[in-house]
Each structure stands twice: as C-alpha cells, then as structure tokens.
Design a protein around this motif. Structure first.
Motif, PDB file in Angstrom:
ATOM      1  N   LEU A  96      -7.750   4.145   1.241  1.00 49.92           N
ATOM      2  CA  LEU A  96      -6.665   3.511   0.490  1.00 49.92           C
ATOM      3  C   LEU A  96      -6.590   2.012   0.792  1.00 49.92           C
ATOM      4  O   LEU A  96      -6.238   1.216  -0.075  1.00 49.92           O
ATOM      5  CB  LEU A  96      -5.322   4.165   0.825  1.00 49.92           C
ATOM      6  CG  LEU A  96      -5.162   5.624   0.404  1.00 49.92           C
ATOM      7  CD1 LEU A  96      -3.883   6.199   0.992  1.00 49.92           C
ATOM      8  CD2 LEU A  96      -5.171   5.755  -1.098  1.00 49.92           C
ATOM      9  N   TYR A 133       0.831  -1.203   0.000  1.00 42.63           N
ATOM     10  CA  TYR A 133       0.000   0.000   0.000  1.00 42.63           C
ATOM     11  C   TYR A 133       0.865   1.252   0.000  1.00 42.63           C
ATOM     12  O   TYR A 133       2.025   1.224   0.396  1.00 42.63           O
ATOM     13  CB  TYR A 133      -0.916   0.005   1.229  1.00 42.63           C
ATOM     14  CG  TYR A 133      -2.068  -0.957   1.112  1.00 42.63           C
ATOM     15  CD1 TYR A 133      -3.206  -0.607   0.409  1.00 42.63           C
ATOM     16  CD2 TYR A 133      -2.013  -2.210   1.700  1.00 42.63           C
ATOM     17  CE1 TYR A 133      -4.276  -1.484   0.290  1.00 42.63           C
ATOM     18  CE2 TYR A 133      -3.081  -3.093   1.583  1.00 42.63           C
ATOM     19  CZ  TYR A 133      -4.202  -2.719   0.873  1.00 42.63           C
ATOM     20  OH  TYR A 133      -5.247  -3.584   0.762  1.00 42.63           O
ATOM     21  N   PRO A 134       0.290   2.389  -0.400  1.00 35.27           N
ATOM     22  CA  PRO A 134       1.050   3.641  -0.392  1.00 35.27           C
ATOM     23  C   PRO A 134       1.404   4.071   1.039  1.00 35.27           C
ATOM     24  O   PRO A 134       0.717   3.684   1.996  1.00 35.27           O
ATOM     25  CB  PRO A 134       0.112   4.647  -1.048  1.00 35.27           C
ATOM     26  CG  PRO A 134      -1.181   3.984  -1.266  1.00 35.27           C
ATOM     27  CD  PRO A 134      -1.050   2.537  -0.931  1.00 35.27           C
TER      28      PRO A 134
END
Length: 72
Positions: free
Chosen positions: A48, A6-7
C-alpha cells in the motif's frame, strides 16, 4: 504527514514495523520473523505504501488499491 493520506492498513503496518524495531534494530531474519508473528499480512500492507499518493491538485492515476492487492 504524508502517511495520513494512506489507508489505515498501511498506517497499522508502519506502527507495527517501528514497534518491532524495539526488539530488533535491523531488518534481519529475527525482525522479519517477529513481523510475521505479529502481522502475518505485513507484506501485503507494505505494498500500500508503494502506491501513488493522493496529492491535491494532481489528477490521481486510475488505480484501485484493493484491486492491486487482490491480484497478488
């Protein structure tokens, strides 16, 4: 280990979420107030984690995380 895909903004959210549990062991109003105070955009960052995760060998969907956040 899936979090590594994930970012960074999503990882920061997870860390802050867990740190807030040191003070509030539940997800009650006090917890959410602390999250709001420490990371005002936490709700956007949480989205996200709801996006499809990149997995090697599987074609990712045609989805731009940045575009989905901008649309909210």
């Amino acid at each position: 280990m899936a979090l590594l895909h994930y970012p960074p903004a999503a990882l920061d959210y997870v860390v802050m979420h867990e740190l807030c549990h040191l003070q509030h062991m539940d997800h009650g109003p006090g917890f959410h107030a602390l999250m709001d105070a420490r990371m005002p955009d936490w709700r956007q960052r949480k989205t996200l984690l709801e996006q499809p995760l990149f997995q090697p060998g599987i074609k990712p969907p045609n989805l731009s995380v940045g575009a989905s956040l901008a649309a909210r």
